[in-house]
Design a protein around this motif. Structure first.
Motif, PDB file in Angstrom:
ATOM      1  N   ALA A  66      -4.124  -2.792   3.384  1.00 38.16           N
ATOM      2  CA  ALA A  66      -3.284  -2.345   2.276  1.00 38.16           C
ATOM      3  C   ALA A  66      -3.968  -2.556   0.924  1.00 38.16           C
ATOM      4  N   PHE A  67      -4.727  -3.640   0.790  1.00 34.77           N
ATOM      5  CA  PHE A  67      -5.459  -3.901  -0.452  1.00 34.77           C
ATOM      6  C   PHE A  67      -6.785  -3.138  -0.499  1.00 34.77           C
ATOM      7  N   LYS A  68      -7.031  -2.327   0.539  1.00 34.02           N
ATOM      8  CA  LYS A  68      -8.247  -1.508   0.621  1.00 34.02           C
ATOM      9  C   LYS A  68      -9.509  -2.364   0.706  1.00 34.02           C
ATOM     10  N   LEU A 112      -5.917  -7.029 -10.243  1.00 32.37           N
ATOM     11  CA  LEU A 112      -6.785  -6.008  -9.668  1.00 32.37           C
ATOM     12  C   LEU A 112      -6.341  -5.657  -8.250  1.00 32.37           C
ATOM     13  N   LEU A 113      -6.064  -6.668  -7.440  1.00 28.89           N
ATOM     14  CA  LEU A 113      -5.590  -6.428  -6.077  1.00 28.89           C
ATOM     15  C   LEU A 113      -4.236  -5.719  -6.090  1.00 28.89           C
ATOM     16  N   LEU A 117      -3.483  -2.232  -4.276  1.00 31.42           N
ATOM     17  CA  LEU A 117      -2.371  -2.077  -3.334  1.00 31.42           C
ATOM     18  C   LEU A 117      -1.545  -0.834  -3.654  1.00 31.42           C
ATOM     19  N   LEU A 118      -1.283  -0.605  -4.939  1.00 29.53           N
ATOM     20  CA  LEU A 118      -0.364   0.460  -5.351  1.00 29.53           C
ATOM     21  C   LEU A 118      -1.055   1.774  -5.666  1.00 29.53           C
ATOM     22  N   TYR A 132       5.246   1.166  -3.292  1.00 26.44           N
ATOM     23  CA  TYR A 132       4.997   2.320  -4.152  1.00 26.44           C
ATOM     24  C   TYR A 132       6.311   2.838  -4.750  1.00 26.44           C
ATOM     25  N   VAL A 133       7.337   2.922  -3.923  1.00 25.67           N
ATOM     26  CA  VAL A 133       8.629   3.410  -4.417  1.00 25.67           C
ATOM     27  C   VAL A 133       9.159   2.509  -5.519  1.00 25.67           C
ATOM     28  N   MET A 134       9.160   1.198  -5.287  1.00 23.99           N
ATOM     29  CA  MET A 134       9.804   0.297  -6.235  1.00 23.99           C
ATOM     30  C   MET A 134       9.041   0.176  -7.551  1.00 23.99           C
ATOM     31  N   PHE A 135       7.734   0.307  -7.523  1.00 25.63           N
ATOM     32  CA  PHE A 135       6.984   0.222  -8.773  1.00 25.63           C
ATOM     33  C   PHE A 135       6.833   1.574  -9.459  1.00 25.63           C
TER      34      PHE A 135
END
Length: 368
Positions: A66-68, A112-113, A117-118, A132-135
């Motif tokens: 998720a953090f790539k 940065l992380l 993530l987003l 993603y939705v909440m932010f």
């Protein structure tokens, strides 16, 4: 990627964290293990190697993706059915013993992380759709945990095909995990696995992005906004240029209003408004000849004289003491040669010989 459609920005992955928010030391430990063994997460002794419980191994695997920091791909042996993981170049840059901040001691590394993530691009979509939705997509207002789940569910049902819809419990677990991850003043839940440890062990609470108001089931959660004293200007500028590169791979500009307000942009990810974003970038622009803030027709924009992705890494790397100039540091191309699984054009499983009828039936049963 600027789009209010969730499916265009995020993969439909829900509840993969096993209810565990990322903890201190997890990412560095997982990076070192995967760097030496791409099958780490599938080994029977993975809990011993990583020093965590079995469910936490799955959580570490998910958060690294998720953090790539890792990418998963087919094993070079076609008989090995599970996907294996390779560490990305950015993971090498940040988490290696000789990297920028392997133990995440700089709060800027957490920001940065959080951006990684987003963030979303055609090459690397967001793998945390509830986040993603909440932010990026939710209204900027207070919400109960139940209200958050309702908002996420609505976007999921609007934007994903029905067969991709998760169970409501999965979305509920995502909401609980998001609160554990960011809220400074959350309440201890004795029925939630690892709840007490999460209160102590999740570094992302230092960002101060979420605060609670009230108590019990009616407690509301507010995503804070405004000035971010612990967000380095270089990290914010990196995120802005990284975002701009999705629309302009070469020299160009992007309005500060877009950077502050657009879904998918840094302003919404970091919850900073246009005035705060502008002020932070202005402190950085004077030292970088390829960056400037320009004004035209009453609109202020961030202009970049070279490719924004290249400039983004220059700004970020300088903030961390020029990691890429250190002896033995590999280029992204060298890293891909060392870990060929990172090559997206080389991820198809090798073709196998046609199976006999008995082998075919056995394979069908295994898949079932």
């Amino acid at each position: 990627m600027s789009d209010s459609r969730l499916a265009d920005a995020a993969e439909p992955k829900f509840g993969r964290h096993e209810t565990f928010a990322p903890r201190f030391g997890w990412l560095h430990k997982a990076y070192l293990a995967v760097k030496g063994d791409d099958e780490t997460f599938h080994r029977e002794d993975a809990p011993v190697t990583l020093g965590v419980g079995k469910n936490m191994v799955n959580a570490m695997r998910y958060w690294c993706q998720a953090f790539k920091l890792t990418e998963e791909h087919p094993h070079k042996d076609p008989s090995y059915r599970a996907y294996v993981a390779s560490p990305t170049w950015r993971a090498r840059w940040l988490l290696d013993v000789e990297g920028a901040d392997p133990y995440l001691e700089d709060t800027g590394s957490l920001w940065l992380l959080h951006w990684w993530l987003l963030s979303s691009s055609p090459e690397a979509k967001c793998l945390a759709p509830s986040w993603y939705v909440m932010f990026h997509l939710a209204p900027l207002s207070r919400e109960t945990s139940e209200g958050m789940a309702t908002i996420i569910t609505r976007h999921v049902h609007e934007d994903y095909d029905e067969e991709q819809w998760p169970a409501s419990e999965s979305i509920g677990r995502d909401v609980d995990c998001l609160i554990k991850m960011y809220a400074l003043d959350q309440e201890f839940n004795p029925l939630s696995p690892g709840s007490f440890e999460d209160l102590l062990a999740c570094p992302f609470r230092e960002l101060g992005l979420l605060e609670g108001q009230g108590k019990g089931k009616e407690r509301e959660w507010l995503f804070t906004s405004g000035s971010r004293s612990n967000l380095p200007a270089a990290v914010l500028a990196y995120a802005c240029l990284d975002y701009a590169s999705q629309f302009s791979p070469n020299a160009g500009s992007i309005s500060l209003a877009r950077l502050a307000n657009e879904p998918g942009a840094p302003g919404r990810a970091f919850r900073v408004g246009e005035p705060e974003l502008t002020k932070a970038i202005e402190t950085l622009v004077n030292g970088h000849p390829d960056l400037q803030i320009v004004e035209a027709l009453g609109q202020r924009s961030l202009a970049f004289a070279t490719a924004p992705q290249t400039l983004a890494w220059d700004v970020l790397d300088e903030h961390y003491g020029r990691v890429r100039d250190r002896e033995g540091f590999p280029t992204a191309q060298m890293w891909s040669q060392k870990y060929p699984g990172l090559d997206r054009g080389n991820r198809k499983r090798p073709r196998k010989k046609a199976a006999s009828q008995a082998e075919g039936l056995a394979l069908m049963e295994e898949n079932a």
